[in-house]
Write a protein that holds these residues in place. Structure first.
Motif, short mmCIF file in Angstrom:
data_model
loop_
_atom_site.label_atom_id
_atom_site.label_comp_id
_atom_site.label_asym_id
_atom_site.label_seq_id
_atom_site.Cartn_x
_atom_site.Cartn_y
_atom_site.Cartn_z
N ASP A 162 0.82 -1.23 0.00
CA ASP A 162 0.00 0.00 0.00
C ASP A 162 0.85 1.27 0.00
OD1 ASP A 162 -2.46 -1.15 -0.17
OD2 ASP A 162 -2.73 -1.32 2.00
N GLU A 163 1.89 1.24 0.82
CA GLU A 163 2.70 2.46 0.98
C GLU A 163 3.53 2.78 -0.27
OE1 GLU A 163 2.93 -0.36 2.63
OE2 GLU A 163 4.99 -0.97 3.04
N ILE A 169 -1.71 -1.14 -17.68
CA ILE A 169 -1.04 -1.55 -16.44
C ILE A 169 -1.86 -1.06 -15.24
CG2 ILE A 169 1.06 -1.38 -15.04
CD1 ILE A 169 2.62 -0.88 -17.63
N GLU A 170 -2.24 -1.99 -14.38
CA GLU A 170 -2.99 -1.62 -13.18
C GLU A 170 -2.14 -1.91 -11.95
OE1 GLU A 170 -6.71 -3.73 -13.42
OE2 GLU A 170 -7.15 -2.82 -15.36
N VAL A 171 -2.32 -1.12 -10.91
CA VAL A 171 -1.55 -1.34 -9.68
C VAL A 171 -2.55 -1.58 -8.55
CG1 VAL A 171 0.25 -0.42 -8.17
CG2 VAL A 171 0.16 0.31 -10.57
N ILE A 172 -2.38 -2.72 -7.85
CA ILE A 172 -3.32 -3.06 -6.77
C ILE A 172 -2.54 -3.40 -5.48
CG2 ILE A 172 -5.04 -3.93 -8.41
CD1 ILE A 172 -4.28 -6.80 -7.32
N SER A 173 -3.27 -3.52 -4.38
CA SER A 173 -2.65 -3.78 -3.06
C SER A 173 -2.19 -5.22 -2.90
CB SER A 173 -3.66 -3.55 -1.94
OG SER A 173 -3.94 -2.21 -1.82
N LEU A 189 -5.78 -12.40 -8.44
CA LEU A 189 -6.78 -13.30 -9.04
C LEU A 189 -8.19 -12.74 -8.81
CD1 LEU A 189 -5.30 -16.79 -8.05
CD2 LEU A 189 -5.23 -15.71 -10.31
N CYS A 190 -8.45 -12.23 -7.60
CA CYS A 190 -9.78 -11.64 -7.31
C CYS A 190 -10.02 -10.44 -8.21
CB CYS A 190 -9.87 -11.18 -5.85
SG CYS A 190 -9.93 -12.55 -4.70
N HIS A 191 -8.99 -9.62 -8.39
CA HIS A 191 -9.11 -8.44 -9.24
C HIS A 191 -9.48 -8.84 -10.67
CE1 HIS A 191 -8.22 -4.28 -10.35
NE2 HIS A 191 -7.64 -4.78 -11.43
N ILE A 192 -8.86 -9.91 -11.14
CA ILE A 192 -9.15 -10.39 -12.50
C ILE A 192 -10.57 -10.96 -12.57
CG2 ILE A 192 -8.54 -12.16 -14.22
CD1 ILE A 192 -5.61 -11.81 -13.26
#
Ligand code: CTP
Ligand code: MG
Length: 235
Positions: A59-60, A78-82, A95-98
């Motif tokens: 996150d930081e 390009i996506e950026v996730i936690s 995987l959840c994001h997809i």
């Protein structure tokens, strides 16, 4: 793969702190002015078989990662996730994001941001093999005697003909790896070492083919690995 939606989605795992390398987020250390993660993103963007890249970040560091994506790539794909607390949790978040997205890809390619010496060819090879078998992983023959050690004592020596070191990239059919993660979570297994462990244990259908690499896909684990990777990237 039949059509464009069937391309694979890349998941670049950059969610660790790099404790063994000094807790300095090794994936963002700079080599030749570029953060280590740059080299992986660059190769994935070259591949015609990739439809999207998801970067999993602490996150930081999300703001920083988004900034470097804009600076070096200015890409909308390009996506950026936690990230999560473990590598398994970080992989699961992606995987959840997809799963929640529109037209999720049928294949996913996992890659450690701390392994910058990959190539577009390697990415293509694991995707092609995963389409045939369900899963594929880049691995190299172990060059030293591989031992199973318990409590400080050697229990077993693995015959050298069968001993390999597993690297990334690794590609799996989305439904197989999704099911494996779900089953692991159901029994509260949350800190597994790798996707391979989960598939071997929880997937009856997925065969995992080895894509043999003659050179190790070196991972930065300890401080001296930065020196090795620097040299490898210059070649
Ligand atoms: N990783 C991740 N999420 C985590 C832990 C690790 O995405 N919760 C990523 C790391 O950023 C790295 C890759 O998984 O690119 C391989 O893991 P490892 O070498 O173990 O990295 P760290 O966990 O950061 O290092 P350490 O175990 O020494 O703290
Ligand atoms: Mg770790």
């Amino acid at each position: 793969m039949k059509n464009n939606n069937d391309k694979a989605t890349a998941i670049i795992l950059a969610g660790g702190k790099g404790e063994r390398a000094g807790g300095n987020y090794k994936q963002f250390l700079k080599i030749g002015g570029k953060p280590i993660i740059f080299f992986s993103i660059y190769e994935f963007l070259k591949s015609q078989l990739i439809n999207k890249i998801i970067i999993v970040s602490p996150d930081e560091k999300i703001k920083y990662v988004k900034g470097l994506v804009l600076k070096f790539f200015s890409q909308r794909t390009i996506e950026v996730i936690s990230s999560g607390n473990t590598r398994q949790a970080s992989a699961y978040n992606a995987l959840c994001h997809i799963k929640q997205g529109i037209a999720p890809a049928s294949y996913v390619v996992f890659h450690d941001a701390a392994r910058p010496t990959i190539s577009e060819n390697m990415i293509g090879d694991v995707i092609r093999e995963a389409i045939s078998y369900g899963g594929a992983v880049v691995a190299g023959k172990a060059t030293d005697l591989t031992l199973v050690v318990e409590g400080g004592y050697i229990r077993r020596a693995i015959p050298k003909e069968t001993a390999y070191c597993g690297f990334t990239p690794q590609c799996f059919r989305f439904d197989y790896i999704w099911e494996a993660h779900q089953k692991a979570r159901r029994i509260n297994l949350l800190g597994s070492a790798d996707n391979i462990e989960l598939l071997l244990r929880f997937s009856k259908k997925c065969r995992i083919k080895v894509v043999e690499s003659l050179v190790p896909v070196h991972k930065i684990t300890f401080p001296h690995d930065v020196v090795i990777v620097k040299k490898l990237l210059k070649n």
